[in-house]
Design a protein around this motif. Structure first.
Motif, PDB file in Angstrom:
ATOM      1  N   ARG A 193      31.344  43.995  -3.050  1.00  0.00           N
ATOM      2  CA  ARG A 193      32.487  43.746  -3.942  1.00  0.00           C
ATOM      3  C   ARG A 193      32.313  44.521  -5.242  1.00  0.00           C
ATOM      4  O   ARG A 193      33.261  45.087  -5.773  1.00  0.00           O
ATOM      5  CB  ARG A 193      32.625  42.253  -4.242  1.00  0.00           C
ATOM      6  CG  ARG A 193      33.781  41.954  -5.199  1.00  0.00           C
ATOM      7  CD  ARG A 193      34.007  40.463  -5.362  1.00  0.00           C
ATOM      8  NE  ARG A 193      34.021  39.827  -4.057  1.00  0.00           N
ATOM      9  CZ  ARG A 193      33.306  38.749  -3.734  1.00  0.00           C
ATOM     10  NH1 ARG A 193      32.522  38.177  -4.631  1.00  0.00           N
ATOM     11  NH2 ARG A 193      33.376  38.241  -2.530  1.00  0.00           N
ATOM     12  N   GLN A 194      31.066  44.571  -5.713  1.00  0.00           N
ATOM     13  CA  GLN A 194      30.816  45.329  -6.949  1.00  0.00           C
ATOM     14  C   GLN A 194      31.205  46.804  -6.740  1.00  0.00           C
ATOM     15  O   GLN A 194      31.833  47.416  -7.611  1.00  0.00           O
ATOM     16  CB  GLN A 194      29.333  45.209  -7.328  1.00  0.00           C
ATOM     17  CG  GLN A 194      29.027  45.802  -8.692  1.00  0.00           C
ATOM     18  CD  GLN A 194      27.524  45.979  -8.926  1.00  0.00           C
ATOM     19  OE1 GLN A 194      26.686  45.651  -8.092  1.00  0.00           O
ATOM     20  NE2 GLN A 194      27.206  46.532 -10.083  1.00  0.00           N
ATOM     21  N   LEU A 195      30.857  47.354  -5.580  1.00  0.00           N
ATOM     22  CA  LEU A 195      31.217  48.756  -5.313  1.00  0.00           C
ATOM     23  C   LEU A 195      32.738  48.909  -5.287  1.00  0.00           C
ATOM     24  O   LEU A 195      33.286  49.861  -5.848  1.00  0.00           O
ATOM     25  CB  LEU A 195      30.608  49.229  -3.995  1.00  0.00           C
ATOM     26  CG  LEU A 195      30.793  50.726  -3.741  1.00  0.00           C
ATOM     27  CD1 LEU A 195      29.967  51.563  -4.712  1.00  0.00           C
ATOM     28  CD2 LEU A 195      30.456  51.117  -2.318  1.00  0.00           C
ATOM     29  N   ARG A 196      33.425  47.960  -4.642  1.00  0.00           N
ATOM     30  CA  ARG A 196      34.893  48.048  -4.594  1.00  0.00           C
ATOM     31  C   ARG A 196      35.498  47.959  -5.985  1.00  0.00           C
ATOM     32  O   ARG A 196      36.454  48.670  -6.305  1.00  0.00           O
ATOM     33  CB  ARG A 196      35.474  46.946  -3.714  1.00  0.00           C
ATOM     34  CG  ARG A 196      36.998  46.944  -3.741  1.00  0.00           C
ATOM     35  CD  ARG A 196      37.621  46.071  -2.679  1.00  0.00           C
ATOM     36  NE  ARG A 196      37.168  44.705  -2.670  1.00  0.00           N
ATOM     37  CZ  ARG A 196      37.591  43.756  -3.519  1.00  0.00           C
ATOM     38  NH1 ARG A 196      38.487  44.042  -4.445  1.00  0.00           N
ATOM     39  NH2 ARG A 196      37.118  42.539  -3.434  1.00  0.00           N
ATOM     40  N   GLU A 197      34.925  47.137  -6.851  1.00  0.00           N
ATOM     41  CA  GLU A 197      35.465  47.014  -8.208  1.00  0.00           C
ATOM     42  C   GLU A 197      35.268  48.308  -9.004  1.00  0.00           C
ATOM     43  O   GLU A 197      36.159  48.719  -9.752  1.00  0.00           O
ATOM     44  CB  GLU A 197      34.833  45.805  -8.916  1.00  0.00           C
ATOM     45  CG  GLU A 197      35.407  44.497  -8.357  1.00  0.00           C
ATOM     46  CD  GLU A 197      34.650  43.251  -8.803  1.00  0.00           C
ATOM     47  OE1 GLU A 197      35.099  42.150  -8.419  1.00  0.00           O
ATOM     48  OE2 GLU A 197      33.633  43.371  -9.516  1.00  0.00           O
ATOM     49  N   ILE A 198      34.133  48.970  -8.806  1.00  0.00           N
ATOM     50  CA  ILE A 198      33.916  50.259  -9.479  1.00  0.00           C
ATOM     51  C   ILE A 198      34.923  51.285  -8.945  1.00  0.00           C
ATOM     52  O   ILE A 198      35.507  52.066  -9.705  1.00  0.00           O
ATOM     53  CB  ILE A 198      32.456  50.734  -9.283  1.00  0.00           C
ATOM     54  CG1 ILE A 198      31.483  49.723  -9.900  1.00  0.00           C
ATOM     55  CG2 ILE A 198      32.250  52.118  -9.877  1.00  0.00           C
ATOM     56  CD1 ILE A 198      30.031  49.920  -9.458  1.00  0.00           C
ATOM     57  N   TYR A 199      35.130  51.242  -7.638  1.00  0.00           N
ATOM     58  CA  TYR A 199      36.106  52.131  -6.983  1.00  0.00           C
ATOM     59  C   TYR A 199      37.508  51.921  -7.562  1.00  0.00           C
ATOM     60  O   TYR A 199      38.205  52.886  -7.914  1.00  0.00           O
ATOM     61  CB  TYR A 199      36.048  51.813  -5.492  1.00  0.00           C
ATOM     62  CG  TYR A 199      37.085  52.412  -4.578  1.00  0.00           C
ATOM     63  CD1 TYR A 199      36.954  53.721  -4.095  1.00  0.00           C
ATOM     64  CD2 TYR A 199      38.168  51.659  -4.123  1.00  0.00           C
ATOM     65  CE1 TYR A 199      37.879  54.242  -3.210  1.00  0.00           C
ATOM     66  CE2 TYR A 199      39.088  52.176  -3.228  1.00  0.00           C
ATOM     67  CZ  TYR A 199      38.942  53.473  -2.777  1.00  0.00           C
ATOM     68  OH  TYR A 199      39.864  53.988  -1.888  1.00  0.00           O
ATOM     69  N   GLU A 200      37.900  50.672  -7.709  1.00  0.00           N
ATOM     70  CA  GLU A 200      39.234  50.388  -8.254  1.00  0.00           C
ATOM     71  C   GLU A 200      39.339  50.819  -9.715  1.00  0.00           C
ATOM     72  O   GLU A 200      40.379  51.339 -10.149  1.00  0.00           O
ATOM     73  CB  GLU A 200      39.574  48.899  -8.076  1.00  0.00           C
ATOM     74  CG  GLU A 200      39.942  48.596  -6.632  1.00  0.00           C
ATOM     75  CD  GLU A 200      39.971  47.111  -6.291  1.00  0.00           C
ATOM     76  OE1 GLU A 200      39.723  46.277  -7.195  1.00  0.00           O
ATOM     77  OE2 GLU A 200      40.245  46.799  -5.115  1.00  0.00           O
ATOM     78  N   TYR A 201      38.268  50.643 -10.448  1.00  0.00           N
ATOM     79  CA  TYR A 201      38.239  51.056 -11.862  1.00  0.00           C
ATOM     80  C   TYR A 201      38.410  52.576 -11.973  1.00  0.00           C
ATOM     81  O   TYR A 201      39.173  53.080 -12.810  1.00  0.00           O
ATOM     82  CB  TYR A 201      36.907  50.585 -12.462  1.00  0.00           C
ATOM     83  CG  TYR A 201      36.530  51.188 -13.780  1.00  0.00           C
ATOM     84  CD1 TYR A 201      37.171  50.811 -14.955  1.00  0.00           C
ATOM     85  CD2 TYR A 201      35.507  52.142 -13.852  1.00  0.00           C
ATOM     86  CE1 TYR A 201      36.809  51.367 -16.181  1.00  0.00           C
ATOM     87  CE2 TYR A 201      35.137  52.695 -15.057  1.00  0.00           C
ATOM     88  CZ  TYR A 201      35.786  52.313 -16.213  1.00  0.00           C
ATOM     89  OH  TYR A 201      35.418  52.866 -17.408  1.00  0.00           O
ATOM     90  N   ILE A 202      37.737  53.324 -11.097  1.00  0.00           N
ATOM     91  CA  ILE A 202      37.830  54.792 -11.161  1.00  0.00           C
ATOM     92  C   ILE A 202      39.215  55.254 -10.706  1.00  0.00           C
ATOM     93  O   ILE A 202      39.797  56.173 -11.284  1.00  0.00           O
ATOM     94  CB  ILE A 202      36.694  55.427 -10.328  1.00  0.00           C
ATOM     95  CG1 ILE A 202      35.352  55.135 -11.016  1.00  0.00           C
ATOM     96  CG2 ILE A 202      36.904  56.932 -10.156  1.00  0.00           C
ATOM     97  CD1 ILE A 202      34.135  55.523 -10.216  1.00  0.00           C
ATOM     98  N   ARG A 203      39.771  54.587  -9.724  1.00  0.00           N
ATOM     99  CA  ARG A 203      41.154  54.911  -9.313  1.00  0.00           C
ATOM    100  C   ARG A 203      42.137  54.625 -10.446  1.00  0.00           C
ATOM    101  O   ARG A 203      43.061  55.413 -10.691  1.00  0.00           O
ATOM    102  CB  ARG A 203      41.534  54.113  -8.069  1.00  0.00           C
ATOM    103  CG  ARG A 203      41.046  54.780  -6.781  1.00  0.00           C
ATOM    104  CD  ARG A 203      41.075  53.831  -5.599  1.00  0.00           C
ATOM    105  NE  ARG A 203      42.368  53.221  -5.384  1.00  0.00           N
ATOM    106  CZ  ARG A 203      43.247  53.605  -4.461  1.00  0.00           C
ATOM    107  NH1 ARG A 203      42.959  54.624  -3.668  1.00  0.00           N
ATOM    108  NH2 ARG A 203      44.381  52.979  -4.318  1.00  0.00           N
TER     109      ARG A 203
END
Ligand SMILES: *Cc1c(COP(=O)(O)O)cnc(C)c1O
Length: 244
Positions: A193-203
């Motif tokens: 989930r942490q990786l997905r949140e970083i992904y969403e932040y960069i998007r």
């Protein structure tokens, strides 16, 4: 290979290799996890991690319809990519990459999932042959509980992605992580989930990422639940690796 099992149904006998039947089982796991998450199975690509396994195993998987293969070691992966160049497979480099080994990866792979610093990305871009499409890349993030201690720190990920996005012969696709193995589903999900949140932040910062490379044999379901678009599966397809 010689690892064959026989399935007898009615009057017909079907012989299927262990790799082919394992591939079917992994695809069924992906489909079930996708269904549970309200996703389509087609939104998740299966990367078969063939590191340490001989070319014969890759060919067996390819005969069963598998197209994307992952490798951790430059020379081993390059040898397999060269040996299968007429088969329209895609080759993903997923291991640690030293700067003196970037050229072979730039010349023979389609993807690199394990970019953790700009220098490696710059070399890959400079060494990518002009005749080939840009190399697809993911930035590896050191999420909490990262197994390998490698990867870019989460708070440096955006800047690294922005720098990589300017390199002409790389196509920045997304993020990758290798969390520490955990048995409990909730514990597996936390770093994913942490990786997905970083992904969403960069998007949200404007970079058009479309790839979350996460999920291995033991945490495939947790990764699909958290939005993985590529799962990297070795053991569940080819069996336990023997490094001896
Ligand atoms: C070996 C490896 C995998 C596959 O792991 P399994 O547990 O065998 O499915 C996936 N990703 C990376 C980066 C690996 O090194």
């Amino acid at each position: 290979m010689g690892r064959v099992y026989t399935e007898i149904g009615g009057n017909s006998t079907t012989i299927m290799s262990a790799i082919a039947s394992n591939l079917q089982a992994v695809k069924a796991r992906i489909a079930e996890a996708a269904r549970a998450a309200g996703r389509t199975p087609e939104s998740i690509e299966l990367l078969a991690v063939s590191k340490t396994w001989p070319l014969a195993c890759v060919l067996e998987a390819a005969e069963a319809g598998q197209r994307a293969f992952g490798e951790n070691y430059v020379q081993e992966g390059t040898d397999k990519a060269i040996a299968t160049v007429d088969r329209q497979l895609s080759w993903h480099f997923i291991g640690p990459l030293q700067s003196n080994k970037t050229r072979l990866v730039a010349e023979h792979f389609d993807w690199v999932h394990s970019i953790e610093r700009l220098k490696i990305a710059e070399r890959l871009s400079a060494q990518r042959p002009a005749t080939l499409a840009p190399l697809n890349v993911c930035v590896q993030i050191n999420v909490s509980g990262e197994a390998s201690k490698s990867g870019c720190a989460p708070d440096e990920a955006l800047a690294l992605c922005q720098a990589i996005a300017t390199l002409p012969k790389l196509q920045l696709r997304g993020l990758m992580a290798i969390p520490e193995p955990a048995d409990d589903f909730a514990a597996q999900r936390a770093p994913l989930r942490q990786l997905r949140e970083i992904y969403e932040y960069i998007r949200a910062a404007g970079l058009p990422l479309d790839t979350l490379s996460m999920g291995m044999s033991h945490d495939l379901e947790a990764a699909v639940a958290e939005g993985a678009t590529i799962v990297r599966i070795g053991t569940a397809i080819f069996g336990e690796r023997n490094y001896a």
